[in-house]
Every structure is written in C-alpha cells, then in structure tokens.
Scaffold this active site. Structure first.
Site, PDB file in Angstrom:
ATOM      1  N   GLN A   1     -34.352  23.165  33.790  1.00  0.00           N
ATOM      2  CA  GLN A   1     -35.120  24.405  33.702  1.00  0.00           C
ATOM      3  C   GLN A   1     -36.395  24.271  34.525  1.00  0.00           C
ATOM      4  O   GLN A   1     -37.122  23.292  34.363  1.00  0.00           O
ATOM      5  CB  GLN A   1     -35.487  24.677  32.242  1.00  0.00           C
ATOM      6  CG  GLN A   1     -36.252  25.961  32.014  1.00  0.00           C
ATOM      7  CD  GLN A   1     -36.692  26.083  30.563  1.00  0.00           C
ATOM      8  OE1 GLN A   1     -37.433  25.243  30.074  1.00  0.00           O
ATOM      9  NE2 GLN A   1     -36.247  27.113  29.894  1.00  0.00           N
ATOM     10  N   GLY A   2     -36.653  25.226  35.406  1.00  0.00           N
ATOM     11  CA  GLY A   2     -37.872  25.223  36.216  1.00  0.00           C
ATOM     12  C   GLY A   2     -38.698  26.451  35.892  1.00  0.00           C
ATOM     13  O   GLY A   2     -38.724  27.422  36.668  1.00  0.00           O
ATOM     14  N   SER A  16     -42.117  25.989  33.884  1.00  0.00           N
ATOM     15  CA  SER A  16     -43.538  25.589  33.853  1.00  0.00           C
ATOM     16  C   SER A  16     -44.040  25.183  35.230  1.00  0.00           C
ATOM     17  O   SER A  16     -43.296  24.627  36.033  1.00  0.00           O
ATOM     18  CB  SER A  16     -43.729  24.406  32.904  1.00  0.00           C
ATOM     19  OG  SER A  16     -43.217  24.695  31.641  1.00  0.00           O
ATOM     20  N   SER A  36     -37.120  19.013  32.723  1.00  0.00           N
ATOM     21  CA  SER A  36     -36.327  17.928  32.117  1.00  0.00           C
ATOM     22  C   SER A  36     -35.032  17.713  32.883  1.00  0.00           C
ATOM     23  O   SER A  36     -34.324  18.681  33.180  1.00  0.00           O
ATOM     24  CB  SER A  36     -36.006  18.249  30.661  1.00  0.00           C
ATOM     25  OG  SER A  36     -37.183  18.412  29.907  1.00  0.00           O
ATOM     26  N   GLU A  66     -33.387  28.944  23.652  1.00  0.00           N
ATOM     27  CA  GLU A  66     -34.003  27.615  23.599  1.00  0.00           C
ATOM     28  C   GLU A  66     -34.734  27.402  22.275  1.00  0.00           C
ATOM     29  O   GLU A  66     -34.669  26.332  21.678  1.00  0.00           O
ATOM     30  CB  GLU A  66     -34.987  27.462  24.778  1.00  0.00           C
ATOM     31  CG  GLU A  66     -35.586  26.078  24.885  1.00  0.00           C
ATOM     32  CD  GLU A  66     -36.488  25.917  26.106  1.00  0.00           C
ATOM     33  OE1 GLU A  66     -36.596  26.851  26.917  1.00  0.00           O
ATOM     34  OE2 GLU A  66     -37.079  24.836  26.240  1.00  0.00           O
ATOM     35  N   GLU A 123     -49.049  25.936  18.907  1.00  0.00           N
ATOM     36  CA  GLU A 123     -50.038  27.030  18.859  1.00  0.00           C
ATOM     37  C   GLU A 123     -49.410  28.321  19.401  1.00  0.00           C
ATOM     38  O   GLU A 123     -49.615  29.412  18.837  1.00  0.00           O
ATOM     39  CB  GLU A 123     -51.284  26.675  19.688  1.00  0.00           C
ATOM     40  CG  GLU A 123     -52.146  25.562  19.109  1.00  0.00           C
ATOM     41  CD  GLU A 123     -51.581  24.160  19.372  1.00  0.00           C
ATOM     42  OE1 GLU A 123     -50.624  24.035  20.175  1.00  0.00           O
ATOM     43  OE2 GLU A 123     -52.069  23.189  18.770  1.00  0.00           O
TER      44      GLU A 123
HETATM   45  C1  LIG Z   1     -40.662  16.784  26.665  1.00  0.00           C
HETATM   46  C2  LIG Z   1     -40.960  18.045  27.386  1.00  0.00           C
HETATM   47  C3  LIG Z   1     -39.960  18.661  28.091  1.00  0.00           C
HETATM   48  C4  LIG Z   1     -40.220  19.824  28.826  1.00  0.00           C
HETATM   49  N1  LIG Z   1     -39.209  20.369  29.551  1.00  0.00           N
HETATM   50  C5  LIG Z   1     -39.471  21.443  30.308  1.00  0.00           C
HETATM   51  C6  LIG Z   1     -38.452  21.966  31.163  1.00  0.00           C
HETATM   52  O1  LIG Z   1     -37.321  21.439  31.205  1.00  0.00           O
HETATM   53  N2  LIG Z   1     -38.749  23.016  31.941  1.00  0.00           N
HETATM   54  C7  LIG Z   1     -39.979  23.607  31.926  1.00  0.00           C
HETATM   55  O2  LIG Z   1     -40.159  24.579  32.641  1.00  0.00           O
HETATM   56  N3  LIG Z   1     -40.970  23.139  31.130  1.00  0.00           N
HETATM   57  C8  LIG Z   1     -40.735  22.068  30.344  1.00  0.00           C
HETATM   58  N4  LIG Z   1     -41.742  21.544  29.546  1.00  0.00           N
HETATM   59  C9  LIG Z   1     -43.065  22.119  29.649  1.00  0.00           C
HETATM   60  C10 LIG Z   1     -43.526  22.883  28.421  1.00  0.00           C
HETATM   61  O3  LIG Z   1     -42.863  24.129  28.328  1.00  0.00           O
HETATM   62  C11 LIG Z   1     -45.039  23.052  28.556  1.00  0.00           C
HETATM   63  O4  LIG Z   1     -45.627  21.758  28.510  1.00  0.00           O
HETATM   64  C12 LIG Z   1     -45.616  23.916  27.463  1.00  0.00           C
HETATM   65  O5  LIG Z   1     -45.201  25.250  27.599  1.00  0.00           O
HETATM   66  C13 LIG Z   1     -47.161  23.860  27.436  1.00  0.00           C
HETATM   67  O6  LIG Z   1     -47.688  24.141  28.687  1.00  0.00           O
HETATM   68  P1  LIG Z   1     -48.790  23.184  29.353  1.00  0.00           P
HETATM   69  O7  LIG Z   1     -48.246  21.792  29.299  1.00  0.00           O
HETATM   70  O8  LIG Z   1     -49.120  23.756  30.670  1.00  0.00           O
HETATM   71  O9  LIG Z   1     -50.028  23.218  28.369  1.00  0.00           O
HETATM   72  P2  LIG Z   1     -51.169  24.356  28.343  1.00  0.00           P
HETATM   73  O10 LIG Z   1     -50.522  25.681  28.407  1.00  0.00           O
HETATM   74  O11 LIG Z   1     -52.185  24.010  29.362  1.00  0.00           O
HETATM   75  O12 LIG Z   1     -51.768  24.158  26.885  1.00  0.00           O
HETATM   76  C14 LIG Z   1     -52.773  23.184  26.588  1.00  0.00           C
HETATM   77  C15 LIG Z   1     -53.197  23.370  25.147  1.00  0.00           C
HETATM   78  O13 LIG Z   1     -53.798  24.658  24.974  1.00  0.00           O
HETATM   79  C16 LIG Z   1     -53.154  25.358  23.930  1.00  0.00           C
HETATM   80  N5  LIG Z   1     -53.099  26.787  24.246  1.00  0.00           N
HETATM   81  C17 LIG Z   1     -52.823  27.333  25.454  1.00  0.00           C
HETATM   82  N6  LIG Z   1     -52.823  28.675  25.379  1.00  0.00           N
HETATM   83  C18 LIG Z   1     -53.107  28.988  24.094  1.00  0.00           C
HETATM   84  C19 LIG Z   1     -53.229  30.221  23.383  1.00  0.00           C
HETATM   85  N7  LIG Z   1     -53.061  31.398  23.981  1.00  0.00           N
HETATM   86  N8  LIG Z   1     -53.507  30.163  22.055  1.00  0.00           N
HETATM   87  C20 LIG Z   1     -53.677  28.954  21.420  1.00  0.00           C
HETATM   88  N9  LIG Z   1     -53.571  27.760  22.065  1.00  0.00           N
HETATM   89  C21 LIG Z   1     -53.275  27.775  23.371  1.00  0.00           C
HETATM   90  C22 LIG Z   1     -51.766  24.784  23.877  1.00  0.00           C
HETATM   91  O14 LIG Z   1     -51.163  24.982  22.594  1.00  0.00           O
HETATM   92  C23 LIG Z   1     -52.020  23.319  24.159  1.00  0.00           C
HETATM   93  O15 LIG Z   1     -52.423  22.646  22.991  1.00  0.00           O
HETATM   94  C24 LIG Z   1     -41.516  20.389  28.809  1.00  0.00           C
HETATM   95  C25 LIG Z   1     -42.534  19.777  28.083  1.00  0.00           C
HETATM   96  C26 LIG Z   1     -42.262  18.616  27.384  1.00  0.00           C
HETATM   97  C27 LIG Z   1     -43.370  17.970  26.599  1.00  0.00           C
END
Ligand SMILES: Cc1cc2nc3c(=O)[nH]c(=O)nc-3n(C[C@H](O)[C@H](O)[C@H](O)COP(=O)(O)OP(=O)(O)OC[C@H]3O[C@@H](n4cnc5c(N)ncnc54)[C@H](O)[C@@H]3O)c2cc1C
Length: 381
Positions: free
Chosen positions: A130-131, A133, A165, A248, A363
């Site tokens: 999945q692409g 993020s 992933s 998902e 969150e």
């Molecule tokens: C093991 C793993 C597998 C993954 N696999 C994939 C994948 O295959 N494909 C893919 O596309 N992505 C994947 N992801 C990415 C995942 O979807 C993102 O990490 C996730 O959506 C959070 O985005 P971010 O890391 O940019 O954190 P951010 O969005 O930067 O968040 C940082 C912090 O701020 C908080 N926050 C942000 N906005 C708000 C809000 N509006 N209200 C309250 N709190 C908030 C968040 O809860 C978090 O604690 C994976 C992540 C992990 C850990």
C-alpha cells in the site's frame, strides 16, 4: 472454551468446521514464518497457494474470481479453526492483497482489473503493498502531494511514499496520488494500480525496532502508468481509498482478532500467579468482547465496504494487543524462553507498538469514532 467441539453433528456448518479442522491439521505449516525479504515473500505465496489448492482461499469472494461465495459465518468458522491450529499469522506479505487490495478491486475495480488481478491474488501469485502515507501526510492523508500528470492514456507519477509495508518484495501497489494539480485536500486524487517493477520506481527498505525490514520508502521519478490502472475513476481516489481503509480497519484483521483470544488462553495455561491470573481473566473477557464486536461488524457488513465503525474494532484490537503482550512479558519475565524465542513475546511486544500507528493512529481512530460514528462536533482543524 473458545470454539465449539461439534463432533458428530449433522449441522452443515459443523461439517464445514470439521473439514476445515482436518485440512488445517494436515496442511498448516509448523515452522515460524520468515519476517522479511524474499524468504517472507516465498513463504507467504506458498501458503496462499496451498490454501487455494485446498479450496480455502477467498471463501467469501465471488465465484467468478476463484472464490467460493460462502457466508461470513463460514469465514468466521475458518478463522476460528485457523487460530486453533496455530496456522501462520495472516499478517504476512499476502495481507494487503488478500485483505484490502482484493476487496477494494471487488468493490470499485473495472471488469478488466478484477479479471486480471483477483485470481492472481487468490492463487498466491502476487504480493501487494500500500502506498498511501507520505512524509508529512500520514494522519492527514488528504494533504498528500505525490503527483500524477495525465498525458494521453498515461499517468506520469512523481513524488515519494513512506512506510509502505512489504514494498521491497511486492509486485503491485495501491497507489494514492494527486492527478488534478489544481485540486486540494480530498478532491483530485486517484487510486492507481502501480506495478513495482515500473521504470523510475525505487524502493528503500526501513528496519523496524522489532528487527525486520517490513516497510519501505518508495520514490517515483516520472513513473509511467496506464490510465486504465486507475481504480474507481480519475479524481475519485478518496472514495476508493476510504473503501480500502474501511476493509483495512474493519474486516482485514478478523483472523488476528480471533487469534488474540487463543494467545490469551495460552498465557492462562502457563500462569501460576494469582495476581497475574486476575489480569489474564480480564484479558480473556476483553478478547471475548473483541470477538463479539468483530463478528457483529463482519455480519453487519457482509455486503459492500465497511464504514467508519471499523475504527471501533481497529482501536480496541490495537490497544488490547499491546496489553496482551505486556501481560506475557510480566508472566515469563524479560529473559524468559517464550519472550526471547524467534518471533516470541519479545518480538510481539516491540512489534505491537506499531498497532496504534498503522492503518491510522489511535488518536485518529478516536477522532473518527467521535465525529463519524457518534456524531460529536468536529474539533478545530
Ligand atoms: C508498522 C506500520 C506499517 C505501515 N504500513 C503502511 C503501509 O503499508 N502503507 C502506508 O501507506 N502507510 C503505512 N503505515 C503508515 C501509517 O499509516 C502512518 O504512520 C499513520 O497514518 C500515522 O501517520 P504519520 O506516521 O505520518 O504520523 P503523524 O500523522 O505525523 O502523527 C504524529 C502524531 O500526531 C498525532 N496526530 C496527528 N493528527 C492528529 C489529529 N488530527 N488529532 C489527534 N492527534 C493527531 C498522531 O496520532 C500521532 O501520535 C504504516 C505504519 C506502521 C507503523
């Protein structure tokens, strides 16, 4: 007791259960699955192929795409027996293809896309990733910037994804990009099938703190994709992506939710400490509640894509998974055999931190539950 024994019953569902049990006893691999790389790919494909040959792949998928068009009840029975047999976790390299790319194509794909991709997924011939993020666009997915310029019958993709992933071992990607340069937020996005061997695409794996290289950065340097690869319509990508996230966060982890209950039973069997026993009893009750919620959800969404209420299950499962791992570490001790074992509780504990991030953070799930399920007022943007 978790699953009914059901010996000697004429009930067709019981017969189905016994058939599943016998097949799994004879065929489920016993070894620990490799965590990453080509070994993880080969293992996942071989196990998917075995399930397909045995008639156990795509139980609820339409027959025309190689599925069996069975009910959710049979799907649940299969997963119950799957957990009881300690069959390999469904959270492997086949996860995205089987559990959300395939269902998204069934819900939103063209006839040609379904005919080409669905049988390959079920037969265990391909791995999907999945692409969605991007750096800076995780929780706020609608801010994504990877662009797709439409030129004739092609889309030329430029930008970067992250946390994808199994991207290093995948054949196809669910790619969400901005195809209308003048658009912002949810409008002007497209969900595109991206072959991972397309020229101009570079994958750089990232190691997790649990050890494996399970996800990756993906760079797109003028990657040319056929316009026909758009799923659900050009500019309609947000709708298609919400369908993907619905699967998902909703039904994709049903097998894992059932499996969690068996893990708690294994801890209870090993526990001799009364204080810990009380905690494990609570966890047994909580896993039972999770299973009840999951079954209700799966039955309610038997037809069509799940909605925002999948966040309820996703959040409860994620936090419960972490509590179960913590109890296991307390039970066996940090240096205990089951903790240090290959893919033991130590691995599960570290890996479990990602549960409240992947697929939307805890969150964000709470925001969705508050705003879209309970109808509470939206917070400040
Ligand atoms: C093991 C793993 C597998 C993954 N696999 C994939 C994948 O295959 N494909 C893919 O596309 N992505 C994947 N992801 C990415 C995942 O979807 C993102 O990490 C996730 O959506 C959070 O985005 P971010 O890391 O940019 O954190 P951010 O969005 O930067 O968040 C940082 C912090 O701020 C908080 N926050 C942000 N906005 C708000 C809000 N509006 N209200 C309250 N709190 C908030 C968040 O809860 C978090 O604690 C994976 C992540 C992990 C850990």
């Amino acid at each position: 007791m978790i699953a009914p024994a059901g010996h000697g019953s004429p009930d067709p569902l019981e017969a189905f259960r016994l058939e599943a049990r016998r097949w799994l006893q004879a065929n489920a691999p016993k070894q620990t699955p490799p965590a990453d790389g080509t070994a993880a790919r080969e293992f996942a494909l071989r196990w998917q192929q075995a399930q397909h040959r045995g008639g156990w792949a795509g139980l609820t998928w339409p027959k025309e795409f190689g599925g069996r068009a069975l009910s959710v009840i049979e799907q649940i029975i299969w997963f119950e027996e799957y957990a009881a047999a300690n069959a390999p976790s469904t959270h492997n390299a086949s996860f995205v293809g089987v559990n959300h790319a395939g269902p998204t194509l069934i819900a939103c794909g063209s006839d040609a896309q379904k005919a080409y991709h669905l049988p390959k997924i079920l037969r265990g011939e391909v791995i999907w990733c999945q692409g969605f993020s991007e750096p800076g666009s995780g929780s706020d997915l609608a801010s994504l910037r990877t662009s797709g310029r439409i030129v004739g019958d092609q889309i030329i993709v430029s930008g970067q994804k992250i946390w994808s992933s199994y991207a290093d071992i995948a054949d196809f990607q669910e790619l969400l990009i901005r195809t209308d340069p003048a658009s912002n937020r949810h409008r002007g996005l497209s969900w595109v099938i991206c072959p991972m061997d397309a020229p101009g695409l570079t994958v750089r794996p990232i190691r997790t703190m649990a050890g494996p290289q399970k996800f990756a950065e993906v760079f797109y340097d003028d990657v040319r994709l056929p316009l026909d690869n758009v799923v659900g319509g050009v500019g309609e990508g947000w709708r298609t992506a919400m369908s993907t996230l619905g699967f998902e966060r909703g039904t994709a982890s049903l097998a894992l939710q059932i499996r969690l209950a068996w893990k708690v039973e294994a801890l209870i069997a090993d526990c001799r400490d009364p204080a810990l026993a009380a905690r494990l009893a609570d966890l047994r009750a909580d896993t039972a509640a999770l299973r009840a919620m999951s079954y209700r959800f799966a039955l309610a969404h038997e037809q069509g894509a799940p909605g925002s209420d999948g966040s309820l299950i996703r959040l409860y499962f994620a936090e419960l998974t972490q509590r179960v791992s913590e109890a296991a570490i307390d039970l066996y001790g940090i240096a205990g055999g089951p903790v240090l074992a290959d893919h033991g509780w130590g691995f599960e504990y570290l890996d479990g931190f990602s549960e409240t991030i992947a697929g939307g953070t805890a969150e964000i799930q709470r925001n969705i539950i508050g705003e879209r399920v309970l109808g509470l007022p939206r917070g400040p943007q």
